[in-house]
Design an enzyme around this catalytic site. Structure first.
Site, PDB file in Angstrom:
ATOM      1  N   HIS A  24      12.048  25.941 -67.826  1.00  0.00           N
ATOM      2  CA  HIS A  24      11.529  24.954 -66.883  1.00  0.00           C
ATOM      3  C   HIS A  24      12.668  24.451 -65.997  1.00  0.00           C
ATOM      4  O   HIS A  24      13.837  24.577 -66.361  1.00  0.00           O
ATOM      5  CB  HIS A  24      11.005  23.713 -67.617  1.00  0.00           C
ATOM      6  N   TYR A  25      12.328  23.838 -64.871  1.00  0.00           N
ATOM      7  CA  TYR A  25      13.294  22.930 -64.255  1.00  0.00           C
ATOM      8  C   TYR A  25      12.804  21.509 -64.488  1.00  0.00           C
ATOM      9  O   TYR A  25      11.614  21.272 -64.719  1.00  0.00           O
ATOM     10  CB  TYR A  25      13.564  23.229 -62.789  1.00  0.00           C
ATOM     11  N   THR A  26      13.734  20.543 -64.431  1.00  0.00           N
ATOM     12  CA  THR A  26      13.357  19.158 -64.726  1.00  0.00           C
ATOM     13  C   THR A  26      12.487  18.564 -63.629  1.00  0.00           C
ATOM     14  O   THR A  26      11.618  17.736 -63.896  1.00  0.00           O
ATOM     15  CB  THR A  26      14.607  18.296 -64.937  1.00  0.00           C
ATOM     16  N   GLU A  89      14.693  22.936 -70.656  1.00  0.00           N
ATOM     17  CA  GLU A  89      14.651  22.291 -69.348  1.00  0.00           C
ATOM     18  C   GLU A  89      16.001  22.501 -68.666  1.00  0.00           C
ATOM     19  O   GLU A  89      17.055  22.231 -69.242  1.00  0.00           O
ATOM     20  CB  GLU A  89      14.378  20.793 -69.494  1.00  0.00           C
ATOM     21  N   HIS A 131       7.734  28.359 -66.654  1.00  0.00           N
ATOM     22  CA  HIS A 131       6.591  27.455 -66.773  1.00  0.00           C
ATOM     23  C   HIS A 131       5.461  27.903 -65.839  1.00  0.00           C
ATOM     24  O   HIS A 131       4.280  27.798 -66.176  1.00  0.00           O
ATOM     25  CB  HIS A 131       7.036  26.025 -66.437  1.00  0.00           C
ATOM     26  N   ASP A 141       7.805  25.977 -61.576  1.00  0.00           N
ATOM     27  CA  ASP A 141       9.176  26.090 -62.097  1.00  0.00           C
ATOM     28  C   ASP A 141       9.342  27.239 -63.096  1.00  0.00           C
ATOM     29  O   ASP A 141       8.379  27.656 -63.719  1.00  0.00           O
ATOM     30  CB  ASP A 141       9.597  24.758 -62.742  1.00  0.00           C
TER      31      ASP A 141
END
Length: 229
Positions: A24-26, A89, A131, A141
């Site tokens: 994921h990215y945050t 993340e 994600h 993401d």
């Protein structure tokens, strides 16, 4: 590899063995805000690890526990992705806050972390996903700037096929059937096509099924996809 324990209360017990890794990215303006949210009981979200832009790695939930990172999602007949996955993340503001490339220091920390997790749980390359792959109608993401090829070259993720490509000339329905067979939820066809493009053809994400998309997907369904050399 140095890992800093930064526990989150947001977890429960797994119902499935680990077979997936989700990146994921945050998607928040800064790392501090993201970390605070991932540790906030009211937010009801978490991850197993967070990798900061400077390469710092935080462990927020033990791998034997079910972190709450995937939300409503599906991959290869698994609907409880949280139970079957490790979630990482990666600090990046994301598309809503100034999406940018992932720094070399961050990737230098992420890659060995992925390698250790994949080896420990014997996760196949096809189950190292983003994600957006598992929730195409909701998520983008880690996005088109994420260097999946860096993982693929080390056999830590599937490569983008580049050799011996053939166009199967599928109809739209045929392409979506193949996409579902590969692992995607195709309930929202456009979203699934764009998620596939974001992952395997990121230079053009238009939701249109063209010959290149068909060739890439066909190659991915073969036993040994070749590319990302």
């Amino acid at each position: 590899m140095t890992i800093i324990d930064t526990p989150s209360p947001n977890w429960d017990e797994r119902a499935l063995p680990v077979s997936m890794l989700v990146l994921h990215y945050t998607g928040m303006p800064d790392a501090e805000g993201a970390i605070a949210r991932l540790r906030d009981p009211a937010a009801k979200v978490s991850c197993h690890y967070l990798v900061a832009e400077d390469g710092t790695i935080l462990r927020m939930v033990d791998e034997d526990k079910r972190a709450w990172h995937a939300g409503r999602s599906h991959w290869r007949e698994i609907d409880d992705v949280n139970s079957a996955s490790i979630g990482i993340e990666i600090v990046n503001p994301g598309h809503d806050w100034g999406y940018r490339p992932f720094p070399a220091e961050q990737m230098s920390a992420l890659i060995p972390l992925v390698a250790v997790i994949v080896e420990r749980h014997r996760i196949t390359r096809g189950n190292v996903v983003g994600h957006s792959d598992i929730a195409p109608a909701r998520k983008r993401d880690p996005g088109e700037l994420f260097p999946w090829h860096d993982l693929a070259r080390l056999r830590l993720a599937l490569p983008r096929p580049t050799r011996n490509l053939m166009d199967p000339h599928w109809t739209e329905a045929g392409f979506c059937l193949a996409l579902e067979r590969f692992g995607y939820d195709v309930t929202d066809r456009m979203a699934a096509i764009m998620a596939f493009q974001r992952r395997f053809r990121p230079e053009l994400i238009d939701g249109e099924i063209d010959a290149e998309c068909r060739m890439i997907l066909l190659a991915l369904l073969l036993p040994r996809p070749q590319g990302d050399d």
